[in-house]
Design an enzyme around this catalytic site. Sequence first.
Site, PDB file in Angstrom:
ATOM      1  N   GLU A 112       0.826  -1.216   0.000  1.00 38.90           N
ATOM      2  CA  GLU A 112       0.000   0.000   0.000  1.00 38.90           C
ATOM      3  C   GLU A 112       0.857   1.262   0.000  1.00 38.90           C
ATOM      4  OE1 GLU A 112      -1.453   1.795   3.498  1.00 38.90           O
ATOM      5  OE2 GLU A 112      -1.175  -0.025   4.691  1.00 38.90           O
TER       6      GLU A 112
ATOM      7  N   LYS B 269      -5.439  10.949   1.023  1.00 32.30           N
ATOM      8  CA  LYS B 269      -5.511   9.552   1.467  1.00 32.30           C
ATOM      9  C   LYS B 269      -6.754   8.945   0.821  1.00 32.30           C
ATOM     10  CE  LYS B 269      -6.707   7.132   5.770  1.00 32.30           C
ATOM     11  NZ  LYS B 269      -6.808   7.262   7.238  1.00 32.30           N
TER      12      LYS B 269
ATOM     13  N   ASP C 131     -17.271   5.485  13.600  1.00 32.67           N
ATOM     14  CA  ASP C 131     -16.011   5.426  12.869  1.00 32.67           C
ATOM     15  C   ASP C 131     -15.482   3.996  12.783  1.00 32.67           C
ATOM     16  OD1 ASP C 131     -13.629   5.797  11.582  1.00 32.67           O
ATOM     17  OD2 ASP C 131     -12.862   7.326  12.944  1.00 32.67           O
TER      18      ASP C 131
ATOM     19  N   SER D 149     -13.390   1.633   9.941  1.00 32.13           N
ATOM     20  CA  SER D 149     -12.633   1.769   8.693  1.00 32.13           C
ATOM     21  C   SER D 149     -13.337   1.085   7.525  1.00 32.13           C
ATOM     22  CB  SER D 149     -11.238   1.160   8.863  1.00 32.13           C
ATOM     23  OG  SER D 149     -10.549   1.221   7.637  1.00 32.13           O
TER      24      SER D 149
ATOM     25  N   ASP E 180     -11.816  -0.310   5.411  1.00 28.41           N
ATOM     26  CA  ASP E 180     -11.037  -1.531   5.167  1.00 28.41           C
ATOM     27  C   ASP E 180     -11.897  -2.770   5.422  1.00 28.41           C
ATOM     28  OD1 ASP E 180      -8.830   0.071   4.702  1.00 28.41           O
ATOM     29  OD2 ASP E 180      -7.745  -0.517   6.518  1.00 28.41           O
TER      30      ASP E 180
ATOM     31  N   LYS F 136      -4.431  -1.842  14.083  1.00 32.51           N
ATOM     32  CA  LYS F 136      -3.658  -0.915  14.873  1.00 32.51           C
ATOM     33  C   LYS F 136      -4.164  -0.841  16.308  1.00 32.51           C
ATOM     34  CE  LYS F 136      -4.609   1.379  11.508  1.00 32.51           C
ATOM     35  NZ  LYS F 136      -5.123   2.447  10.678  1.00 32.51           N
TER      36      LYS F 136
HETATM   37  N1  PSU Z   1      -1.460   1.179   9.688  1.00 31.75           N
HETATM   38  C1  PSU Z   1      -0.321   1.874   9.851  1.00 31.75           C
HETATM   39  N2  PSU Z   1      -0.188   3.047   9.170  1.00 31.75           N
HETATM   40  C2  PSU Z   1      -1.144   3.470   8.298  1.00 31.75           C
HETATM   41  C3  PSU Z   1      -2.320   2.704   8.112  1.00 31.75           C
HETATM   42  C4  PSU Z   1      -2.427   1.569   8.826  1.00 31.75           C
HETATM   43  O1  PSU Z   1       0.543   1.515  10.634  1.00 31.75           O
HETATM   44  O2  PSU Z   1      -0.963   4.509   7.687  1.00 31.75           O
HETATM   45  C5  PSU Z   1      -3.361   3.143   7.122  1.00 31.75           C
HETATM   46  C6  PSU Z   1      -3.732   1.971   6.212  1.00 31.75           C
HETATM   47  O3  PSU Z   1      -3.606   2.427   4.885  1.00 31.75           O
HETATM   48  C7  PSU Z   1      -5.184   1.690   6.546  1.00 31.75           C
HETATM   49  C8  PSU Z   1      -5.657   3.064   6.936  1.00 31.75           C
HETATM   50  O4  PSU Z   1      -5.884   1.170   5.457  1.00 31.75           O
HETATM   51  O5  PSU Z   1      -4.572   3.562   7.719  1.00 31.75           O
HETATM   52  C9  PSU Z   1      -6.945   3.028   7.702  1.00 31.75           C
HETATM   53  O6  PSU Z   1      -7.435   4.327   7.800  1.00 31.75           O
HETATM   54  P1  PSU Z   1      -8.952   4.578   8.302  1.00 31.75           P
HETATM   55  O7  PSU Z   1      -8.923   4.191   9.767  1.00 31.75           O
HETATM   56  O8  PSU Z   1      -9.185   6.042   8.097  1.00 31.75           O
HETATM   57  O9  PSU Z   1      -9.832   3.714   7.476  1.00 31.75           O
HETATM   58 MN    MN Z   2     -12.344   6.109   9.789  1.00 35.65          MN
END
Ligand code: PSU
Ligand code: MN
Length: 314
Positions: free
Chosen positions: A23, A85, A137, A139, A141, A158
């Site tokens: 990614e 992003k 909230d 993700s 993903d 995470k």
């Molecule tokens: N884990 C990391 N660093 C990151 C991410 C995940 O250590 O930058 C990124 C990944 O690209 C993941 C995104 O898909 O954060 C998720 O963001 P959100 O919670 O806004 O969906």
């Molecule tokens: Mn989010």
Amino acid sequence: MITRISDEVAAAIAARAPVVALESTIFTHGLPRPRNLRVAIEAEAALRADGITPATVGVVRGQLVVGMSEDEIERLAEGREPVVKASIRDLPIAAAKGLHAGTTVAATAFAAHAAGISVFSTGGLGGVHSGAETTFDESADLRALASLPVVVVSAGVKSILDIGLTLERLESLNIPVVGYRTTNYPGFFVSDSGFDIEHSVDTPEQIAAVAVSRDALGISAALLVANPLPVDEQLQPDLLAHALTDARRAAAAAGITGKDTTPFLLDFVQQATKGLSLEVNVAAYRNNVRLGGAIARALADKRSGPGGRPLLHR
Ligand code: PSU
Ligand code: MN
């Protein structure tokens, strides 16, 4: 063209040689400059050294690229021009407006699958944020991984997330999860999140076998491989716990919401741990890149070996 696959990646896919997708949000929004560029280049080099073709995914001036060149990686990592992003929903907007974008796990898995790449290594997955019962909230993903049949190697979700709720959602979404040589679900910065998962696998070949079975059954979810860091490389759990409490408080006070939340929390934790979390983040990513390569090789062998046959629907 709205999408582009590099010649190197296209040739590897055509030859059914092992390819691992990577990614770009991790280096556009996850890691600080200038370390971000080094980490991105090193990940590609590590795969190549093992005979695996890397396919870094990102959006360059609106074009969704699978197999970014080193110049393109540099351009997005250096951030001299604005870089957004991008999750899946942002891709058409980035395309029409000609934006640069780092692709999240969701958008990268989407591009990898469309290109015919089966394995994708990342750091940590997005998931359910703590307080999601009021903020909603969660993700993108998660929804993406429910419908994209790739193998995704991560060190868990995470630690900034609500891991228990995330595991519940993965179950609801029918997304298979296996622990690599463990039934303790890892917490990205820490080897054990305190939550258990049911199934563990011991070898890349076993993971490949699970992926092949999934495809034979016609199940279209991603296979999540949770790959913990060795305990001696993890972040001290109590140090992390303190940093996280402070990070969440700071995010609330600063009114951070939506897709800014993850970068904000990661950055805060990094400062609160005096950079230690950054080293752990990089180590976890490296570990996942290496395992992803081994899985890609095992899958390639299985699909070309006796009884193996190419999948009809990639
Ligand atoms: N884990 C990391 N660093 C990151 C991410 C995940 O250590 O930058 C990124 C990944 O690209 C993941 C995104 O898909 O954060 C998720 O963001 P959100 O919670 O806004 O969906
Ligand atoms: Mn989010």
